[in-house]
Design an enzyme around this catalytic site. Structure first.
Site, PDB file in Angstrom:
ATOM      1  N   ASN A   1     107.544  43.597  80.017  1.00 15.54           N
ATOM      2  CA  ASN A   1     108.030  44.539  80.709  1.00 15.54           C
ATOM      3  C   ASN A   1     108.430  45.685  79.794  1.00 15.54           C
ATOM      4  O   ASN A   1     108.656  45.591  78.562  1.00 15.54           O
ATOM      5  CB  ASN A   1     109.443  44.060  81.436  1.00 15.54           C
TER       6      ASN A   1
ATOM      7  N   ASP B   1     111.059  47.988  80.539  1.00 15.90           N
ATOM      8  CA  ASP B   1     111.896  48.664  81.295  1.00 15.90           C
ATOM      9  C   ASP B   1     113.374  48.674  80.473  1.00 15.90           C
ATOM     10  O   ASP B   1     114.177  49.210  80.602  1.00 15.90           O
ATOM     11  CB  ASP B   1     112.315  47.964  82.714  1.00 15.90           C
TER      12      ASP B   1
ATOM     13  N   HIS C   1     103.976  44.931  75.687  1.00 12.11           N
ATOM     14  CA  HIS C   1     103.325  46.108  76.216  1.00 12.11           C
ATOM     15  C   HIS C   1     103.978  47.549  76.499  1.00 12.11           C
ATOM     16  O   HIS C   1     103.802  48.356  77.231  1.00 12.11           O
ATOM     17  CB  HIS C   1     103.134  45.722  77.913  1.00 12.11           C
TER      18      HIS C   1
ATOM     19  N   CYS D   1     103.033  57.861  68.321  1.00 10.94           N
ATOM     20  CA  CYS D   1     102.094  58.680  67.940  1.00 10.94           C
ATOM     21  C   CYS D   1     100.652  57.905  68.288  1.00 10.94           C
ATOM     22  O   CYS D   1     100.468  56.758  67.867  1.00 10.94           O
ATOM     23  CB  CYS D   1     102.033  58.841  66.484  1.00 10.94           C
TER      24      CYS D   1
ATOM     25  N   CYS E   1      99.350  57.543  63.728  1.00 12.15           N
ATOM     26  CA  CYS E   1      99.920  56.796  62.966  1.00 12.15           C
ATOM     27  C   CYS E   1     101.035  55.738  63.650  1.00 12.15           C
ATOM     28  O   CYS E   1     101.653  55.065  63.076  1.00 12.15           O
ATOM     29  CB  CYS E   1     100.882  57.376  62.057  1.00 12.15           C
TER      30      CYS E   1
ATOM     31  N   CYS F   1     102.834  64.918  65.924  1.00  7.71           N
ATOM     32  CA  CYS F   1     103.399  64.149  64.866  1.00  7.71           C
ATOM     33  C   CYS F   1     103.039  64.936  63.581  1.00  7.71           C
ATOM     34  O   CYS F   1     102.061  65.567  63.508  1.00  7.71           O
ATOM     35  CB  CYS F   1     102.741  62.717  64.853  1.00  7.71           C
TER      36      CYS F   1
ATOM     37  N   THR G   1     106.156  36.050  85.813  1.00  7.76           N
ATOM     38  CA  THR G   1     104.913  36.638  85.443  1.00  7.76           C
ATOM     39  C   THR G   1     103.974  35.906  86.116  1.00  7.76           C
ATOM     40  O   THR G   1     103.824  34.660  86.401  1.00  7.76           O
ATOM     41  CB  THR G   1     104.648  36.858  83.906  1.00  7.76           C
TER      42      THR G   1
ATOM     43  N   ASN H   1     109.475  30.982  88.954  1.00  3.95           N
ATOM     44  CA  ASN H   1     108.911  31.941  89.433  1.00  3.95           C
ATOM     45  C   ASN H   1     109.176  31.810  91.015  1.00  3.95           C
ATOM     46  O   ASN H   1     109.467  30.906  91.323  1.00  3.95           O
ATOM     47  CB  ASN H   1     107.408  31.860  89.081  1.00  3.95           C
TER      48      ASN H   1
ATOM     49  N   ALA I   1     114.395  34.542  89.688  1.00  5.70           N
ATOM     50  CA  ALA I   1     114.940  34.358  88.327  1.00  5.70           C
ATOM     51  C   ALA I   1     116.604  34.742  88.143  1.00  5.70           C
ATOM     52  O   ALA I   1     117.287  34.011  87.378  1.00  5.70           O
ATOM     53  CB  ALA I   1     114.263  35.271  87.251  1.00  5.70           C
TER      54      ALA I   1
HETATM   55  C1  BV8 Z   1      93.826  44.602  75.438  1.00  4.30           C
HETATM   56  C2  BV8 Z   1     100.308  49.136  82.336  1.00  4.30           C
HETATM   57  C3  BV8 Z   1      92.208  44.424  73.579  1.00  4.30           C
HETATM   58  C4  BV8 Z   1     101.466  49.415  81.579  1.00  4.30           C
HETATM   59  C5  BV8 Z   1      99.594  47.004  82.152  1.00  4.30           C
HETATM   60  C6  BV8 Z   1      90.688  38.731  77.468  1.00  4.30           C
HETATM   61  C7  BV8 Z   1      91.333  39.082  76.328  1.00  4.30           C
HETATM   62  C8  BV8 Z   1      91.826  40.418  75.967  1.00  4.30           C
HETATM   63  C9  BV8 Z   1      91.772  41.496  77.019  1.00  4.30           C
HETATM   64  C10 BV8 Z   1      91.308  41.004  78.196  1.00  4.30           C
HETATM   65  C11 BV8 Z   1      90.487  40.085  78.504  1.00  4.30           C
HETATM   66  N1  BV8 Z   1      90.063  39.832  79.628  1.00  4.30           N
HETATM   67  C12 BV8 Z   1      90.404  41.273  80.059  1.00  4.30           C
HETATM   68  C13 BV8 Z   1      90.880  41.877  79.351  1.00  4.30           C
HETATM   69  C14 BV8 Z   1      91.206  43.203  79.600  1.00  4.30           C
HETATM   70  C15 BV8 Z   1      92.660  43.277  80.098  1.00  4.30           C
HETATM   71  C16 BV8 Z   1      93.143  42.400  81.189  1.00  4.30           C
HETATM   72  O1  BV8 Z   1      93.805  41.420  80.891  1.00  4.30           O
HETATM   73  N2  BV8 Z   1      92.377  42.435  82.440  1.00  4.30           N
HETATM   74  C17 BV8 Z   1      92.741  41.578  83.340  1.00  4.30           C
HETATM   75  C18 BV8 Z   1      92.847  42.171  84.730  1.00  4.30           C
HETATM   76  C19 BV8 Z   1      92.014  40.491  83.309  1.00  4.30           C
HETATM   77  N3  BV8 Z   1      93.654  43.560  79.051  1.00  4.30           N
HETATM   78  C20 BV8 Z   1      93.780  44.484  78.411  1.00  4.30           C
HETATM   79  O2  BV8 Z   1      93.145  45.665  78.785  1.00  4.30           O
HETATM   80  C21 BV8 Z   1      95.315  44.627  77.249  1.00  4.30           C
HETATM   81  N4  BV8 Z   1      94.272  45.117  76.173  1.00  4.30           N
HETATM   82  O3  BV8 Z   1      93.550  43.223  75.522  1.00  4.30           O
HETATM   83  O4  BV8 Z   1      93.220  45.154  74.469  1.00  4.30           O
HETATM   84  C22 BV8 Z   1      90.904  44.921  74.379  1.00  4.30           C
HETATM   85  C23 BV8 Z   1      90.365  46.423  74.263  1.00  4.30           C
HETATM   86  C24 BV8 Z   1      89.366  46.484  74.839  1.00  4.30           C
HETATM   87  C25 BV8 Z   1      88.691  45.703  75.817  1.00  4.30           C
HETATM   88  C26 BV8 Z   1      89.072  44.486  75.860  1.00  4.30           C
HETATM   89  C27 BV8 Z   1      90.145  43.892  75.068  1.00  4.30           C
HETATM   90  C28 BV8 Z   1      96.305  45.474  77.836  1.00  4.30           C
HETATM   91  C29 BV8 Z   1      97.003  44.762  79.016  1.00  4.30           C
HETATM   92  C30 BV8 Z   1      97.955  45.708  79.215  1.00  4.30           C
HETATM   93  C31 BV8 Z   1      97.795  46.620  80.526  1.00  4.30           C
HETATM   94  N5  BV8 Z   1      98.943  47.252  81.026  1.00  4.30           N
HETATM   95  N6  BV8 Z   1     100.126  48.081  82.900  1.00  4.30           N
HETATM   96  C32 BV8 Z   1     102.753  49.376  82.610  1.00  4.30           C
HETATM   97  O5  BV8 Z   1     102.455  49.943  83.622  1.00  4.30           O
HETATM   98  O6  BV8 Z   1     103.661  48.546  82.483  1.00  4.30           O
HETATM   99  S1  BV8 Z   1      99.297  45.536  83.102  1.00  4.30           S
HETATM  100  C33 BV8 Z   1     100.579  45.056  83.808  1.00  4.30           C
HETATM  101  O7  BV8 Z   1     100.437  43.642  84.139  1.00  4.30           O
HETATM  102  C34 BV8 Z   1     102.006  45.270  83.327  1.00  4.30           C
HETATM  103  O8  BV8 Z   1     101.723  45.645  81.704  1.00  4.30           O
HETATM  104  C35 BV8 Z   1     102.408  44.002  83.226  1.00  4.30           C
HETATM  105  O9  BV8 Z   1     103.655  43.740  82.286  1.00  4.30           O
HETATM  106  C36 BV8 Z   1     101.346  43.094  83.362  1.00  4.30           C
HETATM  107  C37 BV8 Z   1     101.585  41.633  83.531  1.00  4.30           C
HETATM  108  O10 BV8 Z   1     102.040  41.578  85.178  1.00  4.30           O
HETATM  109  P1  BV8 Z   1     103.274  40.716  85.328  1.00  4.30           P
HETATM  110  O11 BV8 Z   1     104.658  41.111  84.427  1.00  4.30           O
HETATM  111  O12 BV8 Z   1     102.795  39.060  85.364  1.00  4.30           O
HETATM  112  O13 BV8 Z   1     103.879  41.313  86.784  1.00  4.30           O
HETATM  113  P2  BV8 Z   1     103.174  40.769  88.076  1.00  4.30           P
HETATM  114  O14 BV8 Z   1     103.519  41.731  88.943  1.00  4.30           O
HETATM  115  O15 BV8 Z   1     101.488  40.663  87.940  1.00  4.30           O
HETATM  116  O16 BV8 Z   1     103.606  39.538  88.507  1.00  4.30           O
HETATM  117  C38 BV8 Z   1     105.032  39.260  88.975  1.00  4.30           C
HETATM  118  C39 BV8 Z   1     105.505  38.000  89.075  1.00  4.30           C
HETATM  119  O17 BV8 Z   1     107.016  37.783  89.252  1.00  4.30           O
HETATM  120  C40 BV8 Z   1     104.520  37.058  90.220  1.00  4.30           C
HETATM  121  O18 BV8 Z   1     104.380  35.953  89.613  1.00  4.30           O
HETATM  122  C41 BV8 Z   1     105.867  36.903  91.196  1.00  4.30           C
HETATM  123  O19 BV8 Z   1     105.649  35.909  92.024  1.00  4.30           O
HETATM  124  C42 BV8 Z   1     106.897  36.895  90.292  1.00  4.30           C
HETATM  125  N7  BV8 Z   1     108.212  37.227  90.894  1.00  4.30           N
HETATM  126  C43 BV8 Z   1     108.231  38.125  91.760  1.00  4.30           C
HETATM  127  N8  BV8 Z   1     109.811  38.187  92.080  1.00  4.30           N
HETATM  128  C44 BV8 Z   1     110.409  37.378  91.217  1.00  4.30           C
HETATM  129  C45 BV8 Z   1     109.529  36.743  90.513  1.00  4.30           C
HETATM  130  N9  BV8 Z   1     109.717  35.668  89.755  1.00  4.30           N
HETATM  131  C46 BV8 Z   1     111.364  35.332  89.707  1.00  4.30           C
HETATM  132  N10 BV8 Z   1     112.048  35.938  90.279  1.00  4.30           N
HETATM  133  C47 BV8 Z   1     111.723  37.046  91.167  1.00  4.30           C
HETATM  134  N11 BV8 Z   1     112.768  37.777  91.712  1.00  4.30           N
HETATM  135 ZN    ZN Z   2     101.526  60.174  63.648  1.00  2.45          ZN
END
Ligand code: BV8
Ligand code: ZN
Length: 277
Positions: A118, A120, A135, A143, A146, A185, A225, A250, A266
């Site tokens: 998160n 937030d 994240h 920056c 750097c 920067c 998550t 969850n 939660a």
């Molecule tokens: C990277 C923007 C290296 C920020 C986000 C394998 C290895 C490495 C990378 C990859 C890989 N395969 C694919 C990749 C690429 C990609 C990826 O994972 N793609 C997915 C689609 C397969 N990963 C990346 O790009 C990452 N970078 O690995 O760099 C690299 C570089 C180049 C090429 C390859 C690798 C970067 C990942 C971060 C992306 N940024 N968002 C923002 O706006 O915040 S993603 C987004 O999803 C958010 O960051 C968030 O944090 C993240 C995870 O989501 P969740 O937190 O799980 O939220 P979600 O809504 O999905 O689920 C909510 C859950 O809560 C549900 O289960 C629900 O049931 C539950 N819930 C709801 N209410 C409640 C509850 N539970 C309890 N109580 C409640 N009340």
């Molecule tokens: Zn810098």
């Protein structure tokens, strides 16, 4: 809902969950991983599932550099409208009982650290001390070169979003505003919001710290998550391979093979568990 040994959904009894947690941890060695679900009860939309952010905004446009830059070039008002829709949730959110219960567990030496996806700051606002943000953080700028980070006051972010809204279609004006809030920067790079977008690597120090915490934990709570984003989604597997128990909290199963699945919100379950610990 607790799943019994044959995987049927048995009635979730907080005592059982708490005993499970009590029996599976040496004091202070519980770690937890959180996602957007723990902040849902603070009014911040999750990303996926019903009412999720990505239902309204395509992540390939709004959560990738390429998407953001090309959309800003052609239709800057779409980016402004997204920021204007998303940031107020973050700016108005307060920690909920789930965040607070984790902070109390940490204060009482039960919980070692919170590894969160998160952005937030609600764990910190609830009083959690060691919060590892994989994240980034929506109230910090980083920056591009750097990686130096600076905290960005909520009021400043609010002011920027208001100004952007006033000039939502005027790209040059928008650029002028952005360069005021995201200055150069001293290293020559430029500051930007410290959020990890798709295709961007996670902050190396935070990832290293997360592995260190997970290496030493004797129980992992996975809270709110969907575990679909890598490399974070691979962390619980890393813990499971060490034979460490995993409890998932969850409101619907993430399909991760956890040892105990507790269905529900939660913000309701964590205070229940804390009461019994
Ligand atoms: C990277 C923007 C290296 C920020 C986000 C394998 C290895 C490495 C990378 C990859 C890989 N395969 C694919 C990749 C690429 C990609 C990826 O994972 N793609 C997915 C689609 C397969 N990963 C990346 O790009 C990452 N970078 O690995 O760099 C690299 C570089 C180049 C090429 C390859 C690798 C970067 C990942 C971060 C992306 N940024 N968002 C923002 O706006 O915040 S993603 C987004 O999803 C958010 O960051 C968030 O944090 C993240 C995870 O989501 P969740 O937190 O799980 O939220 P979600 O809504 O999905 O689920 C909510 C859950 O809560 C549900 O289960 C629900 O049931 C539950 N819930 C709801 N209410 C409640 C509850 N539970 C309890 N109580 C409640 N009340
Ligand atoms: Zn810098």
């Amino acid at each position: 809902m607790r799943q019994d040994d044959v995987g049927n959904n048995a009635e979730m009894i907080p005592e059982e969950a708490a005993n499970y947690i009590k029996n599976n941890f040496n004091k202070g060695n519980i770690a937890c991983m959180t996602g957007a679900g723990i902040s849902a009860e603070s009014g911040i939309p999750t990303f996926r599932g019903k009412g999720g952010l990505w239902e309204k905004y395509r992540p390939e446009i709004y959560a990738t550099t390429m998407g953001l830059v090309s959309t800003f070039e052609n239709k800057p008002e779409k980016i402004v409208d997204f920021l204007n829709d998303f940031y107020p949730f973050l700016l108005n959110a307060k920690p909920n009982p789930g965040h607070i219960a984790l902070a109390v567990m940490q204060k009482e030496g039960i919980l070692k650290a919170v590894v969160t996806q998160n952005i937030d700051s609600l764990h910190q606002q609830a009083g959690s001390r060691s919060v590892i943000e994989l994240h980034g953080n929506a109230f910090r700028i980083r920056c591009t070169d750097c990686l130096k980070t600076i905290a960005c006051e909520k009021d400043r972010i609010k002011e920027m979003v208001e100004l952007l809204k006033m000039y939502r279609r005027q790209r040059l004006q928008l650029l002028r505003i952005l360069s005021r809030y995201f200055p150069k920067c001293e290293c020559g790079g430029r500051f930007r919001i410290d959020i990890v977008l798709f295709g961007e690597t996670l902050p190396p120090d935070a990832l290293k710290e997360a592995y260190r915490v997970l290496e030493n934990c004797s129980l992992l709570l996975v809270i709110g998550t969907s575990l679909v984003i890598y490399p974070v989604a691979s962390l619980p597997l890393y813990v499971k391979e060490r034979g460490v128990k995993i409890v998932e909290i969850n409101n619907e199963p993430s399909n991760f093979p956890c040892d105990l699945f507790i269905q529900g919100k939660a913000g309701e379950i964590l205070p229940e568990i804390l009461k019994i610990l």
